[in-house]
Design a protein around this motif. Structure first.
Motif, PDB file in Angstrom:
ATOM      1  N   PRO A   1       7.938 -36.125 -19.109  1.00 12.23           N
ATOM      2  CA  PRO A   1       7.856 -34.928 -17.604  1.00 12.23           C
ATOM      3  C   PRO A   1       6.812 -33.899 -18.513  1.00 12.23           C
ATOM      4  O   PRO A   1       5.753 -33.773 -19.722  1.00 12.23           O
ATOM      5  CB  PRO A   1       9.304 -34.383 -18.740  1.00 12.23           C
ATOM      6  N   CYS A   2       6.283 -33.095 -16.814  1.00 12.67           N
ATOM      7  CA  CYS A   2       5.022 -32.595 -17.097  1.00 12.67           C
ATOM      8  C   CYS A   2       5.701 -31.748 -17.962  1.00 12.67           C
ATOM      9  O   CYS A   2       6.635 -30.890 -17.806  1.00 12.67           O
ATOM     10  CB  CYS A   2       4.776 -32.520 -15.564  1.00 12.67           C
ATOM     11  N   PRO A   3       5.548 -30.242 -18.742  1.00 11.27           N
ATOM     12  CA  PRO A   3       5.328 -29.530 -19.164  1.00 11.27           C
ATOM     13  C   PRO A   3       5.220 -28.511 -18.384  1.00 11.27           C
ATOM     14  O   PRO A   3       5.048 -27.950 -17.018  1.00 11.27           O
ATOM     15  CB  PRO A   3       4.602 -29.179 -20.214  1.00 11.27           C
ATOM     16  N   VAL A   4       6.295 -27.729 -18.529  1.00  8.04           N
ATOM     17  CA  VAL A   4       6.909 -26.183 -17.951  1.00  8.04           C
ATOM     18  C   VAL A   4       5.901 -25.672 -17.554  1.00  8.04           C
ATOM     19  O   VAL A   4       3.956 -25.246 -18.499  1.00  8.04           O
ATOM     20  CB  VAL A   4       7.255 -25.173 -18.741  1.00  8.04           C
ATOM     21  N   GLY A   5       5.321 -24.821 -16.567  1.00  8.22           N
ATOM     22  CA  GLY A   5       3.592 -24.592 -16.051  1.00  8.22           C
ATOM     23  C   GLY A   5       2.630 -25.520 -15.148  1.00  8.22           C
ATOM     24  O   GLY A   5       1.629 -24.947 -15.138  1.00  8.22           O
ATOM     25  N   THR A   6       3.414 -26.928 -15.042  1.00  4.16           N
ATOM     26  CA  THR A   6       2.334 -27.789 -14.733  1.00  4.16           C
ATOM     27  C   THR A   6       3.025 -28.592 -13.772  1.00  4.16           C
ATOM     28  O   THR A   6       4.098 -28.811 -13.558  1.00  4.16           O
ATOM     29  CB  THR A   6       1.809 -28.962 -15.391  1.00  4.16           C
ATOM     30  N   TRP A   7       2.564 -29.627 -12.950  1.00  5.30           N
ATOM     31  CA  TRP A   7       3.444 -30.445 -11.983  1.00  5.30           C
ATOM     32  C   TRP A   7       2.364 -31.481 -11.991  1.00  5.30           C
ATOM     33  O   TRP A   7       1.302 -31.781 -11.926  1.00  5.30           O
ATOM     34  CB  TRP A   7       3.281 -29.857 -10.695  1.00  5.30           C
ATOM     35  N   SER A   8       3.079 -32.756 -11.438  1.00  8.76           N
ATOM     36  CA  SER A   8       2.450 -33.825 -10.822  1.00  8.76           C
ATOM     37  C   SER A   8       3.106 -34.677 -10.077  1.00  8.76           C
ATOM     38  O   SER A   8       4.195 -34.239  -9.529  1.00  8.76           O
ATOM     39  CB  SER A   8       2.137 -34.930 -12.137  1.00  8.76           C
TER      40      SER A   8
END
Length: 204
Positions: free
Chosen positions: A146-153
């Motif tokens: 999973p992408c960490p908090v504060g990021t996206w994909s």
């Protein structure tokens, strides 16, 4: 293993690749899928698994990489997609392991899934892109992160992207960032201003 011809003073032995039963007047070529490796033979022998032959063979030929055969074969068969034969003379195909794939018949080797893609099962014919909100940064993966908090994909990502100023993602595995509301921006701005004033007051 020998034949008698008109006018011959003695029987003639059949050459390799042919045979004759007792009382025959001519030698018979070995049928496809079999061979005769010695002169004077009375029968043909089936080709072993992993090999093949045509008519009148003195020896069987190994199947090429990417193909296999069973006992007594007149031709080799391509391995189905998702499996391979990595060398000559094999009697069975090998399934591609998780993290790899073979997308066509007759493959000699499995290909590792590229970054952003994975396969979690045996015998894959293709790799699956990582879901939006997740990423895969290496090759040959069997799962995703999973992408960490504060990021996206997005779909099939090899890395996560940081949210731009004025937006945020509050949980891991986000597929997009949310815009900060005007009220939240005012609160944050006020907090920053208050902290700055307090810092200036505390300065000697």
């Amino acid at each position: 293993g020998s034949v008698c011809t008109n006018g011959a003073s003695e029987p003639t032995k059949c050459k390799a690749g042919t045979f004759a039963i007792a009382g025959s007047s001519k030698c018979t070529p070995s049928p496809p899928g079999s061979f005769v490796d010695k002169t004077g033979s009375t029968s043909a022998k089936p080709c072993p698994a992993g090999t093949w032959s045509g008519k009148g063979a003195a020896a069987c030929t190994n199947c090429e990489p990417g193909t296999i055969s069973t006992v007594g074969s007149s031709a080799c068969t391509q391995c189905p997609a998702g499996s391979i034969a990595d060398r000559a003379g094999l009697s069975a195909c090998t399934k591609c392991p998780p993290g790899s794939f073979a997308n066509k018949k007759g493959s000699k080797e499995c290909t590792k899934c590229p970054a952003g893609y994975f396969s979690s099962t045996l015998n894959s014919i293709e790799c699956t892109p990582s879901p939006a909100g997740y990423f895969i940064n290496g090759v040959g993966s069997t799962s995703y992160n999973p992408c960490p908090v504060g990021t996206w994909s997005g779909l099939g990502s090899s890395a996560c992207t940081a949210c731009i100023p004025g937006s945020f993602s509050s949980s891991a595995g986000s597929s997009s960032c949310r815009r900060c509301s005007l009220e939240l921006l005012l609160i944050l701005t006020a907090q920053v201003s208050a902290n700055l004033v307090a810092w200036q007051i505390q300065r000697p």
